[in-house]
Design a protein around this motif. Structure first.
Motif, mmCIF file in Angstrom:
data_model
loop_
_atom_site.group_PDB
_atom_site.id
_atom_site.type_symbol
_atom_site.label_atom_id
_atom_site.label_comp_id
_atom_site.label_asym_id
_atom_site.label_seq_id
_atom_site.Cartn_x
_atom_site.Cartn_y
_atom_site.Cartn_z
ATOM 1 N N ALA A 1 13.849 -37.616 -30.607
ATOM 2 C CA ALA A 1 12.955 -39.152 -30.484
ATOM 3 C C ALA A 1 13.845 -39.447 -29.532
ATOM 4 C CB ALA A 1 13.826 -39.803 -31.766
ATOM 5 N N SER B 1 17.349 -34.464 -39.951
ATOM 6 C CA SER B 1 17.230 -35.879 -39.013
ATOM 7 C C SER B 1 18.149 -35.471 -37.828
ATOM 8 C CB SER B 1 18.062 -36.247 -40.359
ATOM 9 O OG SER B 1 17.778 -36.595 -42.065
ATOM 10 N N VAL C 1 8.434 -36.694 -35.830
ATOM 11 C CA VAL C 1 8.528 -37.293 -34.415
ATOM 12 C C VAL C 1 7.497 -37.589 -34.245
ATOM 13 C CG1 VAL C 1 10.618 -37.702 -32.374
ATOM 14 C CG2 VAL C 1 10.477 -36.858 -34.901
ATOM 15 N N TRP D 1 8.034 -36.052 -43.182
ATOM 16 C CA TRP D 1 8.064 -36.897 -42.113
ATOM 17 C C TRP D 1 8.264 -36.018 -40.891
ATOM 18 C CZ3 TRP D 1 9.017 -42.317 -41.705
ATOM 19 C CH2 TRP D 1 9.731 -42.655 -42.392
ATOM 20 N N GLY E 1 15.368 -34.164 -35.376
ATOM 21 C CA GLY E 1 14.428 -35.227 -35.623
ATOM 22 C C GLY E 1 15.499 -36.852 -34.237
ATOM 23 N N ALA E 2 16.302 -36.320 -34.242
ATOM 24 C CA ALA E 2 16.724 -37.947 -34.055
ATOM 25 C C ALA E 2 17.214 -37.209 -32.377
ATOM 26 C CB ALA E 2 18.096 -38.233 -34.526
ATOM 27 N N GLY F 1 11.141 -40.799 -28.764
ATOM 28 C CA GLY F 1 9.345 -41.078 -29.555
ATOM 29 C C GLY F 1 10.497 -41.724 -30.479
ATOM 30 N N HIS F 2 9.529 -41.641 -31.751
ATOM 31 C CA HIS F 2 10.362 -42.651 -33.162
ATOM 32 C C HIS F 2 9.740 -41.733 -34.581
ATOM 33 C CE1 HIS F 2 6.184 -44.384 -32.548
ATOM 34 N NE2 HIS F 2 6.378 -44.447 -33.420
ATOM 35 N N TRP F 3 10.682 -42.073 -35.590
ATOM 36 C CA TRP F 3 9.883 -41.231 -36.844
ATOM 37 C C TRP F 3 9.001 -41.837 -36.823
ATOM 38 C CZ3 TRP F 3 12.464 -37.288 -38.631
ATOM 39 C CH2 TRP F 3 13.489 -36.899 -38.091
ATOM 40 N N ARG F 4 7.784 -40.926 -37.734
ATOM 41 C CA ARG F 4 6.812 -41.482 -38.696
ATOM 42 C C ARG F 4 5.972 -40.561 -39.606
ATOM 43 N NH1 ARG F 4 1.265 -43.422 -35.374
ATOM 44 N NH2 ARG F 4 2.707 -45.359 -35.111
#
Length: 146
Positions: free
Chosen positions: A72, A65, A89, A87, A68-69, A77-80
């Protein structure tokens, strides 16, 4: 359901910053220096006596997490969630980065097998998200491949 999973990801990011920040010697946050510190943290955990790479799900969740943050934040970017439920980015160039997978790979194989979340971060931020990797591949393939 998806909102609950995104909330859990954000809680994991906060947990990583709150718990690891005080242990680090960097300005810990969503930045390259912190990812590099966490890369070393993973290697230190791997070298501990009794380390079991099959008992790391909690750490993979928290550190994936966080990674990924960081990706992003650096790329806009963003979580998808993918169609198969994983999950990742979503990067501005349309490609996906999968931080949970990379964290798990580093815990299992380590730097000696070429697994590094710091390297993953540098490539995702500096090459994939900017389109430089795609451009390099197109140059290598030549004008007929386009």
């Amino acid at each position: 359901m998806e909102e609950d999973e995104l909330r859990l990801i954000q809680e994991n990011v906060t947990l990583a910053i709150d718990r690891l920040g005080p242990l680090s010697d960097v300005d810990f946050g969503l930045n390259r220096e912190s990812v590099e510190w966490v890369d070393g943290f993973i290697e230190r955990q791997r070298s501990r006596p009794g380390f079991d790479p099959e008992q790391i799900d909690g750490l993979v969740g928290v550190l994936g997490s966080f990674l990924g943050a960081c990706v992003a934040a650096a790329t806009d970017g963003h979580w998808r969630r993918t169609d198969d439920g994983a999950w990742g980015v979503l990067l501005p160039d349309g490609s996906m980065a999968f931080p949970f997978t990379k964290v798990r790979k580093q815990f299992r194989g380590g730097a000696e097998e070429g697994e590094s979340i710091a390297g993953f971060y540098r490539i995702a931020v500096g090459f994939v998200a900017t389109g430089k990797l795609r451009e390099a591949r197109e140059r290598e393939a030549g004008p007929d491949a386009r």
